[in-house]
Design an enzyme around this catalytic site. Structure first.
Site, mmCIF file in Angstrom:
data_model
loop_
_atom_site.group_PDB
_atom_site.id
_atom_site.type_symbol
_atom_site.label_atom_id
_atom_site.label_comp_id
_atom_site.label_asym_id
_atom_site.label_seq_id
_atom_site.Cartn_x
_atom_site.Cartn_y
_atom_site.Cartn_z
ATOM 1 N N ALA A 47 -17.126 2.435 9.304
ATOM 2 C CA ALA A 47 -16.633 1.189 8.457
ATOM 3 C C ALA A 47 -15.813 1.702 7.176
ATOM 4 O O ALA A 47 -14.784 1.220 6.684
ATOM 5 C CB ALA A 47 -17.600 0.392 7.969
ATOM 6 N N TYR A 49 -13.104 3.862 6.720
ATOM 7 C CA TYR A 49 -12.223 4.315 7.925
ATOM 8 C C TYR A 49 -11.888 5.844 8.003
ATOM 9 O O TYR A 49 -11.881 6.541 8.896
ATOM 10 C CB TYR A 49 -10.795 3.763 7.589
ATOM 11 C CG TYR A 49 -10.740 2.280 8.011
ATOM 12 C CD1 TYR A 49 -12.083 1.711 8.511
ATOM 13 C CD2 TYR A 49 -9.820 1.653 7.822
ATOM 14 C CE1 TYR A 49 -12.017 0.279 8.635
ATOM 15 C CE2 TYR A 49 -9.602 0.338 8.224
ATOM 16 C CZ TYR A 49 -10.737 -0.309 8.707
ATOM 17 O OH TYR A 49 -10.687 -1.913 8.897
ATOM 18 N N GLU A 56 -11.811 14.497 20.597
ATOM 19 C CA GLU A 56 -11.546 16.102 20.588
ATOM 20 C C GLU A 56 -12.552 16.747 19.912
ATOM 21 O O GLU A 56 -13.242 17.841 20.252
ATOM 22 C CB GLU A 56 -10.187 16.232 20.383
ATOM 23 C CG GLU A 56 -8.968 15.927 21.308
ATOM 24 C CD GLU A 56 -8.307 14.672 20.674
ATOM 25 O OE1 GLU A 56 -9.054 13.788 20.172
ATOM 26 O OE2 GLU A 56 -7.406 14.518 20.903
ATOM 27 N N CYS A 90 -6.308 17.567 15.442
ATOM 28 C CA CYS A 90 -7.005 17.953 16.916
ATOM 29 C C CYS A 90 -6.031 18.991 17.463
ATOM 30 O O CYS A 90 -7.032 19.924 17.836
ATOM 31 C CB CYS A 90 -7.231 16.925 17.719
ATOM 32 S SG CYS A 90 -8.619 15.700 16.989
#
Ligand code: THU
Length: 134
Positions: A47, A49, A56, A90
């Site tokens: 929540a 964000y 990954e 990532c």
């Protein structure tokens, strides 16, 4: 060594477990290590964000938790028609545990759509060697 199809199936299975109530965009990732072990992860949103994490990152955590630290190949499975390549962060996370020629396979539900090497997705990268590590 598990086949690419096995890795694809693992990525698809973990994608279904993604917690993505905000983006509604589920991602799964499956890593195989040089000795053939498979580790998976899914995105986990929050929540708040920015606290969410990518698939990954989850797969890499699972790999390290099991005492493994090298990525031989990775499959990333997203939603929609576009190629869901790893986000910039990532790519750098994968970089830490992979080589330039490590394959990164991008999948949709129907199968592998395109394969890249890490070097293609993250050229001229900064890594452990810059710090004299490894
Ligand atoms: N996401 C991943 O898990 N991996 C990627 O490489 C791209 C983006 C997730 C993060 C967020 O939960 C959702 O997809 C939408 O960005």
């Amino acid at each position: 060594m598990p086949s690419l199809d096995t890795l694809f199936t693992a990525a698809k299975a973990i994608q279904a477990r993604a917690y993505a109530p905000y983006s509604r965009f589920k991602v799964g990732a499956a890593i195989v290590t040089p000795n053939g072990q498979v580790f998976t992860g899914c995105n986990v949103e929050n929540a708040a964000y920015p606290v969410g994490s990518c698939a990954e990152a989850g797969a890499i955590s699972a790999m390290l938790a099991a005492g493994e630290s090298r990525i031989a190949e990775i499959v990333v499975m997203g939603e929609g028609d576009n190629l869901v390549t790893p986000c910039g962060g990532c790519r750098q996370r994968i970089r830490e545990f992979a080589a330039g020629d490590t394959p990164i396979h991008i999948a949709g539900p129907e199968g592998i759509r395109k394969s890249f090497t890490l070097e293609e997705l993250l050229p001229f990268s900064f890594g452990p060697d810059n710090l004299g590590a490894r």
